[in-house]
Design a protein around this motif. Structure first.
Motif, PDB file in Angstrom:
ATOM      1  N   ALA A 274      67.534   8.003  60.305  1.00  0.00           N
ATOM      2  CA  ALA A 274      67.083   9.117  59.469  1.00  0.00           C
ATOM      3  C   ALA A 274      67.399   8.842  57.997  1.00  0.00           C
ATOM      4  O   ALA A 274      66.571   9.122  57.112  1.00  0.00           O
ATOM      5  N   GLU A 275      68.571   8.285  57.734  1.00  0.00           N
ATOM      6  CA  GLU A 275      68.924   7.949  56.354  1.00  0.00           C
ATOM      7  C   GLU A 275      68.042   6.827  55.827  1.00  0.00           C
ATOM      8  O   GLU A 275      67.610   6.845  54.671  1.00  0.00           O
ATOM      9  N   ALA A 276      67.777   5.826  56.691  1.00  0.00           N
ATOM     10  CA  ALA A 276      66.899   4.726  56.274  1.00  0.00           C
ATOM     11  C   ALA A 276      65.507   5.246  55.952  1.00  0.00           C
ATOM     12  O   ALA A 276      64.883   4.837  54.955  1.00  0.00           O
ATOM     13  N   LEU A 277      64.999   6.154  56.770  1.00  0.00           N
ATOM     14  CA  LEU A 277      63.680   6.727  56.516  1.00  0.00           C
ATOM     15  C   LEU A 277      63.668   7.486  55.191  1.00  0.00           C
ATOM     16  O   LEU A 277      62.690   7.391  54.419  1.00  0.00           O
ATOM     17  N   GLY A 278      64.714   8.209  54.909  1.00  0.00           N
ATOM     18  CA  GLY A 278      64.792   8.936  53.643  1.00  0.00           C
ATOM     19  C   GLY A 278      64.718   8.008  52.454  1.00  0.00           C
ATOM     20  O   GLY A 278      64.036   8.312  51.459  1.00  0.00           O
TER      21      GLY A 278
ATOM     22  N   ALA B   5      61.622   7.751  49.645  1.00  0.00           N
ATOM     23  CA  ALA B   5      61.968   8.028  48.253  1.00  0.00           C
ATOM     24  C   ALA B   5      61.562   6.899  47.313  1.00  0.00           C
ATOM     25  O   ALA B   5      61.677   7.035  46.089  1.00  0.00           O
ATOM     26  N   ASP B   6      61.083   5.788  47.874  1.00  0.00           N
ATOM     27  CA  ASP B   6      60.698   4.616  47.081  1.00  0.00           C
ATOM     28  C   ASP B   6      59.166   4.567  47.028  1.00  0.00           C
ATOM     29  O   ASP B   6      58.517   4.189  48.006  1.00  0.00           O
ATOM     30  N   PRO B   7      58.546   4.935  45.899  1.00  0.00           N
ATOM     31  CA  PRO B   7      57.077   4.968  45.825  1.00  0.00           C
ATOM     32  C   PRO B   7      56.431   3.632  46.151  1.00  0.00           C
ATOM     33  O   PRO B   7      55.381   3.591  46.816  1.00  0.00           O
ATOM     34  N   ARG B   8      57.034   2.540  45.722  1.00  0.00           N
ATOM     35  CA  ARG B   8      56.445   1.233  45.991  1.00  0.00           C
ATOM     36  C   ARG B   8      56.477   0.934  47.489  1.00  0.00           C
ATOM     37  O   ARG B   8      55.504   0.414  48.052  1.00  0.00           O
ATOM     38  N   PHE B   9      57.594   1.278  48.145  1.00  0.00           N
ATOM     39  CA  PHE B   9      57.695   1.046  49.576  1.00  0.00           C
ATOM     40  C   PHE B   9      56.666   1.896  50.327  1.00  0.00           C
ATOM     41  O   PHE B   9      56.034   1.428  51.270  1.00  0.00           O
TER      42      PHE B   9
ATOM     43  N   ALA C 188      53.244   1.198  57.361  1.00  0.00           N
ATOM     44  CA  ALA C 188      53.396   0.948  58.801  1.00  0.00           C
ATOM     45  C   ALA C 188      54.861   0.985  59.211  1.00  0.00           C
ATOM     46  O   ALA C 188      55.205   1.474  60.297  1.00  0.00           O
ATOM     47  N   VAL C 189      55.730   0.476  58.335  1.00  0.00           N
ATOM     48  CA  VAL C 189      57.167   0.492  58.639  1.00  0.00           C
ATOM     49  C   VAL C 189      57.676   1.930  58.689  1.00  0.00           C
ATOM     50  O   VAL C 189      58.479   2.296  59.557  1.00  0.00           O
ATOM     51  N   ILE C 190      57.205   2.756  57.780  1.00  0.00           N
ATOM     52  CA  ILE C 190      57.598   4.167  57.776  1.00  0.00           C
ATOM     53  C   ILE C 190      57.146   4.842  59.067  1.00  0.00           C
ATOM     54  O   ILE C 190      57.906   5.588  59.698  1.00  0.00           O
ATOM     55  N   GLU C 191      55.924   4.561  59.492  1.00  0.00           N
ATOM     56  CA  GLU C 191      55.420   5.147  60.730  1.00  0.00           C
ATOM     57  C   GLU C 191      56.243   4.685  61.937  1.00  0.00           C
ATOM     58  O   GLU C 191      56.558   5.482  62.833  1.00  0.00           O
TER      59      GLU C 191
END
Length: 494
Positions: A334-338, A342-346, A352-355
């Motif tokens: 959950a912290e990693a997802l946050g 929060a990183d616009p470039r990421f 796909a990584v976020i998903e």
């Protein structure tokens, strides 16, 4: 494991250390508290506690017994150094390369000692040999003499008492190499004792006794002794040079701060020459791969040399990953997802990584709600051979040693599957199948616990299995003699 809390803890620690002697610390109580906290976090969250199989046997055997063992030694903890040693003892007892307890302050460093006999030993070819003698110190065994015993203890027993778990894991070849310089040093470890007084060395064919007289300690001599014993990467860890007409690609670090942008640009610019060369060396000696992006760095290097079209079908299968379903492990993701969101470039480049991370958190929620101890997620499937031709014309020698660890080993998983690649040098470090670190501050603020929070049970490379160069490709000379190493590597292309 909360990053904000960790940052606040670091600030508190800095104030405590700045106060110095003004604040008396009960290091015994702090050690007992930290040991219990580390035990509880590992018992609650580490996959090895519940994932069956031989890979977790050491964890399950040590988690409680090791705590009792370490707690029984806490009465001798009276300083920051001894606190750090007892924490390391407990962590190394798991025999898991991805479990560690490290100081949160600047530690002893590789060249530290408060006493030494004026000589240093190395682990070479199955024995402890003298690798350095301080100039001007008389009546010491010569370089090359093999340690037989000190007092009534054999060299092996002495190493077990003074080094194993305290300085590293002596069940591994790399652990023996890295810890060997400290065998006769006094590193301010009250559990190991000072400089031995009388030792026997084999000099030529004879066994001779030598009195070990403590010598004055100076930083320059200790550093010279260590550097004469264990290979140390150069100040510039990433570079490309030409040696005997061949490209020699130096990758001695996978740290984010190593200068990857400039190095990758240099590889891309020289790629045609590298591919056309009759021989190439990729030097991974000393390449600590603990950084989060280490594996991606290594794969990126391979793709720049061989092209992604050629490497994609040769990448090892990801297989499946087993997660321990606990609130603590869920919190890490959950912290990693946050941070990702929060990183616009990421967000723009890695949707796909976020998903995938969101799906993983949902899987944690489902497993926890169902009372499951674990759940498994499929990895990336293998890719069929694209039919792309090998763009690298010549032989490739990948040079390794015991400093190649973590993501460096992941890189070898790919490189050793490519054609005309030969692995040379000495045995690498090892890597547990319990991967991807959680880092948490322990109650004293003097130490952090790090452990792998997921299990790669289907990994082709076995649990804590190093890479060992094949016969004829193993270097048995002095690893710190760069001229000799380069001459030997040259013979591998003949």
């Amino acid at each position: 494991m909360n990053r904000t809390i960790a940052a606040a803890s670091a600030a508190v620690l800095s104030l405590t250390l700045a106060a110095g002697a003004a604040v008396a610390q009960d290091f015994r109580a702090l050690a007992q508290q930290d040991l219990q906290a580390a035990h509880d976090a590992l018992a609650a969250n580490h996959p090895a506690a519940v994932v069956p199989g031989a890979a977790g046997d050491g964890f399950r055997a040590w988690i409680d017994a090791g705590l009792q063992d370490a707690q029984g030694r806490a009465g001798r903890v009276n300083s920051g150094d001894s606190h750090a040693y007892l924490m390391r003892y407990y962590a190394n007892g798991f025999r898991d390369s991805n479990i560690a307890i490290r100081p949160t302050y600047e530690g002893l460093g590789p060249y530290f000692a408060i006493g030494w006999p004026g000589l240093t030993t190395a682990w070479r070819n199955g024995e402890y040999v003298v690798s350095y003698v301080k100039p001007g110190v008389r009546n010491l065994p010569p370089v090359g003499a093999a340690l037989v015993s000190c007092g009534d203890k054999s060299a092996a027993d002495l190493a077990a008492d003074r080094l194993d778990r305290w300085e590293g894991d002596l069940t591994t070849e790399a652990g023996k190499v890295r810890t060997a310089p400290y065998l006769l040093w006094n590193r301010n470890n009250p559990f190991a004792g000072g400089v031995p007084s009388l030792c026997t060395f084999k000099v030529g064919r004879r066994d001779r006794e030598f009195q070990m007289q403590p010598q004055p300690v100076d930083a320059a001599s200790l550093e010279a002794a260590y550097r004469a014993t264990v290979y140390m990467p150069p100040a510039n860890p990433l570079s490309v040079e030409t040696v005997d007409g061949r490209p020699w690609i130096h990758v001695h670090s996978f740290a984010d701060s190593a200068g990857w942008d400039a190095f990758n640009a240099a590889i891309e610019a020289q790629a045609p020459a590298i591919r056309a060369a009759q021989g190439v060396v990729i030097d991974l000696r000393g390449a600590n791969g603990a950084a989060t992006n280490a594996t991606a760095r290594g794969y990126g290097l391979a793709n720049r040399i061989w092209t992604p079209e050629f490497t994609v079908s040769r990448q090892p299968e990801a297989g499946s990953i087993t997660y321990r379903a606990t609130p603590g492990n869920r919190q890490w993701y959950a912290e990693a997802l946050g941070r990702m969101q929060a990183d616009p470039r990421f967000v723009q480049e890695s949707g796909a990584v976020i998903e995938q991370t969101q799906a993983l958190i949902a899987a944690f929620d489902s497993a926890i709600a169902a009372g499951q101890q674990t759940f498994t997620m499929p990895g990336r499937p293998s890719v069929p051979d694209t039919g792309a031709a090998n763009p690298v014309a010549g032989k490739v020698v990948v040079l390794v040693d015991g400093g190649c660890s973590g993501g460096c080993l992941d890189t070898l998983d790919l490189l050793t599957r490519l054609p005309n690649v030969r692995l040379a040098g000495s045995t690498t470090a090892e890597d547990s199948i319990f991967i991807e670190p959680t880092v948490m501050r322990l109650p004293s603020n003097y130490a952090e616990l790090s452990y792998g929070h997921k299990a790669w049970t289907t990994r082709t490379r076995g649990n804590d299995a190093p890479y060992v160069p094949a016969q004829g490709l193993a270097y048995t000379g002095n690893p710190t003699d760069e001229t000799a190493v380069r001459a030997w590597v040259g013979t591998l292309f003949q």
